[in-house]
Design an enzyme around this catalytic site. Structure first.
Site, PDB file in Angstrom:
ATOM      1  N   ASP A  51      -7.435  37.984  31.013  1.00 44.24           N
ATOM      2  CA  ASP A  51      -7.832  37.764  29.765  1.00 44.24           C
ATOM      3  C   ASP A  51      -7.807  36.656  29.202  1.00 44.24           C
ATOM      4  O   ASP A  51      -8.668  36.192  28.191  1.00 44.24           O
ATOM      5  CB  ASP A  51      -6.884  38.921  28.698  1.00 44.24           C
ATOM      6  CG  ASP A  51      -7.298  38.825  27.265  1.00 44.24           C
ATOM      7  OD1 ASP A  51      -8.451  39.060  27.192  1.00 44.24           O
ATOM      8  OD2 ASP A  51      -6.483  38.757  26.457  1.00 44.24           O
ATOM      9  N   ASP A  52      -7.125  35.781  29.712  1.00 46.70           N
ATOM     10  CA  ASP A  52      -6.980  34.391  28.957  1.00 46.70           C
ATOM     11  C   ASP A  52      -8.173  33.649  29.530  1.00 46.70           C
ATOM     12  O   ASP A  52      -8.705  33.083  28.620  1.00 46.70           O
ATOM     13  CB  ASP A  52      -5.743  33.577  29.747  1.00 46.70           C
ATOM     14  CG  ASP A  52      -4.427  34.173  29.530  1.00 46.70           C
ATOM     15  OD1 ASP A  52      -4.093  34.375  28.513  1.00 46.70           O
ATOM     16  OD2 ASP A  52      -3.854  34.835  30.416  1.00 46.70           O
TER      17      ASP A  52
ATOM     18  N   GLU B 136      -2.263  38.515  32.875  1.00 45.17           N
ATOM     19  CA  GLU B 136      -2.002  37.890  31.623  1.00 45.17           C
ATOM     20  C   GLU B 136      -1.104  36.690  31.748  1.00 45.17           C
ATOM     21  O   GLU B 136      -0.130  36.996  32.143  1.00 45.17           O
ATOM     22  CB  GLU B 136      -1.536  38.936  30.611  1.00 45.17           C
ATOM     23  CG  GLU B 136      -1.531  38.462  29.136  1.00 45.17           C
ATOM     24  CD  GLU B 136      -2.571  38.366  28.462  1.00 45.17           C
ATOM     25  OE1 GLU B 136      -3.416  38.997  28.765  1.00 45.17           O
ATOM     26  OE2 GLU B 136      -2.639  37.436  27.621  1.00 45.17           O
ATOM     27  N   ASP B 137      -1.346  35.500  31.105  1.00 46.16           N
ATOM     28  CA  ASP B 137      -0.336  34.637  30.645  1.00 46.16           C
ATOM     29  C   ASP B 137       0.201  33.872  31.967  1.00 46.16           C
ATOM     30  O   ASP B 137       1.259  33.585  32.212  1.00 46.16           O
ATOM     31  CB  ASP B 137       0.590  34.692  29.852  1.00 46.16           C
ATOM     32  CG  ASP B 137       0.059  34.982  28.479  1.00 46.16           C
ATOM     33  OD1 ASP B 137      -1.078  34.359  28.338  1.00 46.16           O
ATOM     34  OD2 ASP B 137       0.842  35.228  27.582  1.00 46.16           O
TER      35      ASP B 137
ATOM     36  N   ARG C  55       2.900  30.759  31.639  1.00 50.18           N
ATOM     37  CA  ARG C  55       2.114  30.223  30.439  1.00 50.18           C
ATOM     38  C   ARG C  55       1.842  31.069  29.559  1.00 50.18           C
ATOM     39  O   ARG C  55       1.049  31.738  29.374  1.00 50.18           O
ATOM     40  CB  ARG C  55       0.762  29.326  31.035  1.00 50.18           C
ATOM     41  CG  ARG C  55       0.644  28.331  30.305  1.00 50.18           C
ATOM     42  CD  ARG C  55      -0.524  28.561  28.940  1.00 50.18           C
ATOM     43  NE  ARG C  55      -1.551  29.427  29.358  1.00 50.18           N
ATOM     44  CZ  ARG C  55      -1.803  30.844  28.567  1.00 50.18           C
ATOM     45  NH1 ARG C  55      -0.826  30.788  27.560  1.00 50.18           N
ATOM     46  NH2 ARG C  55      -2.619  31.360  28.587  1.00 50.18           N
TER      47      ARG C  55
ATOM     48  N   ASN D 295      -2.657  28.555  20.021  1.00 49.55           N
ATOM     49  CA  ASN D 295      -1.467  29.477  19.511  1.00 49.55           C
ATOM     50  C   ASN D 295      -0.324  28.936  20.019  1.00 49.55           C
ATOM     51  O   ASN D 295      -0.049  28.512  21.032  1.00 49.55           O
ATOM     52  CB  ASN D 295      -1.995  30.953  19.995  1.00 49.55           C
ATOM     53  CG  ASN D 295      -3.001  31.737  19.313  1.00 49.55           C
ATOM     54  OD1 ASN D 295      -3.203  31.852  18.151  1.00 49.55           O
ATOM     55  ND2 ASN D 295      -3.809  32.359  20.281  1.00 49.55           N
TER      56      ASN D 295
ATOM     57  N   LYS E 237       0.067  43.758  24.720  1.00 47.03           N
ATOM     58  CA  LYS E 237      -1.382  43.813  25.053  1.00 47.03           C
ATOM     59  C   LYS E 237      -1.772  45.427  25.336  1.00 47.03           C
ATOM     60  O   LYS E 237      -2.846  45.882  24.844  1.00 47.03           O
ATOM     61  CB  LYS E 237      -1.528  43.117  26.112  1.00 47.03           C
ATOM     62  CG  LYS E 237      -1.792  41.629  26.002  1.00 47.03           C
ATOM     63  CD  LYS E 237      -3.271  41.563  25.945  1.00 47.03           C
ATOM     64  CE  LYS E 237      -3.635  40.193  25.205  1.00 47.03           C
ATOM     65  NZ  LYS E 237      -4.051  38.940  25.608  1.00 47.03           N
TER      66      LYS E 237
ATOM     67  N   TYR F 225       1.454  41.487  18.050  1.00 45.63           N
ATOM     68  CA  TYR F 225       0.896  40.756  19.022  1.00 45.63           C
ATOM     69  C   TYR F 225       0.906  39.162  18.482  1.00 45.63           C
ATOM     70  O   TYR F 225       1.883  38.835  17.789  1.00 45.63           O
ATOM     71  CB  TYR F 225      -0.531  41.109  19.275  1.00 45.63           C
ATOM     72  CG  TYR F 225      -1.364  40.418  20.411  1.00 45.63           C
ATOM     73  CD1 TYR F 225      -0.810  40.202  21.657  1.00 45.63           C
ATOM     74  CD2 TYR F 225      -2.689  40.159  20.126  1.00 45.63           C
ATOM     75  CE1 TYR F 225      -1.275  39.334  22.422  1.00 45.63           C
ATOM     76  CE2 TYR F 225      -3.259  39.350  21.101  1.00 45.63           C
ATOM     77  CZ  TYR F 225      -2.707  39.033  22.236  1.00 45.63           C
ATOM     78  OH  TYR F 225      -3.290  38.319  23.247  1.00 45.63           O
TER      79      TYR F 225
END
Ligand code: NAD
Length: 549
Positions: free
Chosen positions: A275-276, A252-253, A163, A415, A181, A110
């Site tokens: 999750d973000d 996600e993202d 993103r 990150n 994930k 990850y």
């Protein structure tokens, strides 16, 4: 659909698999393949005679070889590719190996290494995994879902790749994020990989480099936006509800604007999670609660500056406000304890193009002030970075903070590592070791706000409880459970060590189940304890006997 069935004896818990697959087909089916560990009886029954070297190995012996092979690779990206290849060939061996080397392998699987794998997706592509739903296939979504490998799906992780981490629009290559994930859901949360499904929604890309790359595998058009995009998402969600109504849907993202809009739109219609926003905020708030204990003070007495008012930044702000409200604060008052800074500087009521979710945090004065100016004026005690601007927390800024607060609380969360707003060693040097730090990327000896401490437990709890929705109260209970797992003591890290990710997931899951019950949205019977509910869904990597069908 796969040609196998998993059976379980309800009295003994013993599991076995029956399959119509034979020979090479069986050896190339990653969930069934045991390689050299197929027993003699299985070799006889399943058309494997002569297809394997004579020696029959145990899973433990296979792990020793796999680990030696892994260690031979020099670069982290090669190691990542090796593990993914193993995952594609023998899923049990993969999970047993990574479980034994959890701390070493989570960063390889990850963040941060998955970022490189996403960027190299079209060049390194070998084998597809999961489902690819292109915008042009929007009227075939149901057919695509029917093509999934596993009939029973309890969890989907979906991205549109707009993103990714701090590396922006990655188009179809972002599929590597849901894959990673879901690996963590299984490694830390014990979620059955037979019941997981990674999906990428390919709505094009605005990444010029990808559009010009002859090897790029995604749709070569700019991102679909506006109404067309919303209708596509709507079709996707409705198809999930129709074909997999009890599935937990993890986003996600997604890009900043879409992430929040989508979650707000669907969170009361199905069991869903971003999750973000939510996973990050659970971990960060929990680290902050622990920091409060260390300093011997309260959240409400803090002045909190968040640098980067996007998905993660505002998600964290929202959760900190929830925490303050749970501790007795008035919501409006709590909101004004937070200052958000974005590209145009401090957000105030007259900042142009303020997004609706940023509005509660807009202050009356100070429009456009830089981070440096805000530190001088507001004198924050907590500084959180979610901007993906590497080095943004400069020596001057940090030294200033250290001049008026004895224990500056500083969380550079961006990150991958190059994007981190500051390096912990620098923060410690500039504050004479007084800073309380949690980072986004891994750094030796420092608490990492790793979402591996939140989403696996949240997912496990939701699946075990058969929860209909995920509420803010359930997330708050997850925060408290995570704080409860953090070692006590004046100077220890603000989060547990990654080696305890599995125990943490278990405790978080228990909290989620209890909280779902209190909210009246759990689907399990009252006489089943939370522990039993978890036991009923937990999956362990070991070879089940395989019988011929
Ligand atoms: P996002 O794109 O939604 O938000 C980033 C925000 O930063 C945007 O609002 C952008 O306008 C702003 N920004 C960009 N340049 C800026 C500048 N020079 N000054 C001030 N603001 C600026 O992205 P996100 O999902 O919020 O993620 C942001 C970062 O946080 C990423 O690097 C991501 O990897 C990291 N993150 C870490 C964790 C974690 O540690 N657990 C979790 C989620 C996200």
């Amino acid at each position: 659909m796969l040609k196998y069935e998993l059976y379980r004896n309800p009295n003994t818990g013993e599991e076995w698999i029956e399959t119509a697959l034979r020979g090479k087909e069986l050896l190339t089916t990653y969930l069934l393949n045991k390689g050299t560990a197929f027993t003699q009886q299985e070799r006889d029954e399943l058309g494997l005679l002569g297809k394997l070297p004579a020696r029959i190995e145990t899973l433990e012996e296979q792990i020793k070889r796999a680990y030696r092979q892994y260690r031979k690779y020099k670069s982290d990206l090669q190691k990542h590719i090796y593990l993914n290849n193993l995952h594609d060939k023998n899923e049990i061996l993969f999970y047993k190996l990574v479980n034994e080397h959890l701390v070493e392998m989570i960063p390889i699987i990850y963040t941060p290494v998955v970022g490189k794998a996403v960027q190299q997706f079209s060049r390194e592509f070998r084998q597809p995994r999961g489902l690819y739903i292109a915008f042009q296939d929007q009227d075939k979504i149901e057919l695509i879902l029917e093509n999934r490998t596993h009939p029973e799906v309890s969890i989907i992780v979906v991205t549109d790749g707009e993103r990714v981490l701090g590396i922006g629009d990655q188009g179809v290559g972002a599929i590597n994020i849901p894959i990673a994930k879901l690996m963590l859901y299984t490694m830390c949360g014990g979620i059955n990989p037979y019941h997981t499904l990674p999906i990428v929604l390919d709505v094009g890309t605005n990444n010029e480099k990808l559009l010009k790359d002859p090897l790029y595998l995604g749709c070569r058009h700019p991102r679909i936006k506006g109404k067309e995009y919303d209708q596509f998402i709507e079709k996707f969600v409705r198809a999930i509800q129709k074909h997999m109504p009890n599935t937990f849907l993890h986003w996600e993202d997604f890009g900043r604007d879409n992430a929040r809009r989508i979650l707000e739109r669907y969170r009361k219609q199905l069991c869903t999670f971003n999750d973000d926003m939510q996973g990050t905020s659970v971990v960060t708030t929990s680290a902050l609660l622990t920091a409060m204990e260390r300093v011997g003070t309260e959240l409400l007495s803090q002045r909190i500056v968040i640098f980067g008012a996007g998905t993660a930044g505002v998600g964290i702000a929202d959760n900190i406000v929830e925490a303050m409200v749970h501790q007795g604060a008035d919501r409006k008052h709590a909101e004004q304890k937070i200052w958000l800074i974005d590209r145009l500087g401090l957000l105030t009521k007259d900042t142009p193009d303020l997004l609706p979710f940023q509005l509660p945090y807009a202050h009356d004065t100070g429009r456009g002030m830089s981070l440096e100016q805000v530190v001088l004026e507001v004198k924050p005690t907590v500084l959180i970075g979610c901007s993906a601007v590497g080095g943004a927390f400069t020596e001057q800024i940090v030294r200033k903070m250290a001049s008026y607060t004895s224990r500056p609380i500083i969380f550079p969360l961006s990150n991958p590592t190059a994007q981190s707003e500051a390096i912990p060693a620098q923060l410690l040097a500039w504050t004479e070791n007084r800073a309380l730090i949690a980072t986004g990327s891994p750094f030796e000896g420092v608490a990492q706000c790793n979402n591996a401490f939140s989403f696996p437990g949240v997912g496990l709890g939701l699946i075990a409880a058969r929860a209909r929705y995920l509420t803010d109260n359930m997330l708050w209970s997850a925060c408290l459970a995570l704080s409860g797992c953090t070692p006590k003591g004046a100077n220890g890290p603000l989060l547990p060590p990654l080696s305890e990710a599995r125990e943490v997931a278990y405790r978080v899951a228990l909290a989620i189940i209890e909280s779902a019950r209190k909210e009246g949205i759990a689907g399990i019977k009252d006489n089943i304890s939370a522990e039993e509910a978890i036991k009923n869904v937990l999956w362990e990597p070991y070879y089940r006997p395989i019988r011929a069908k």
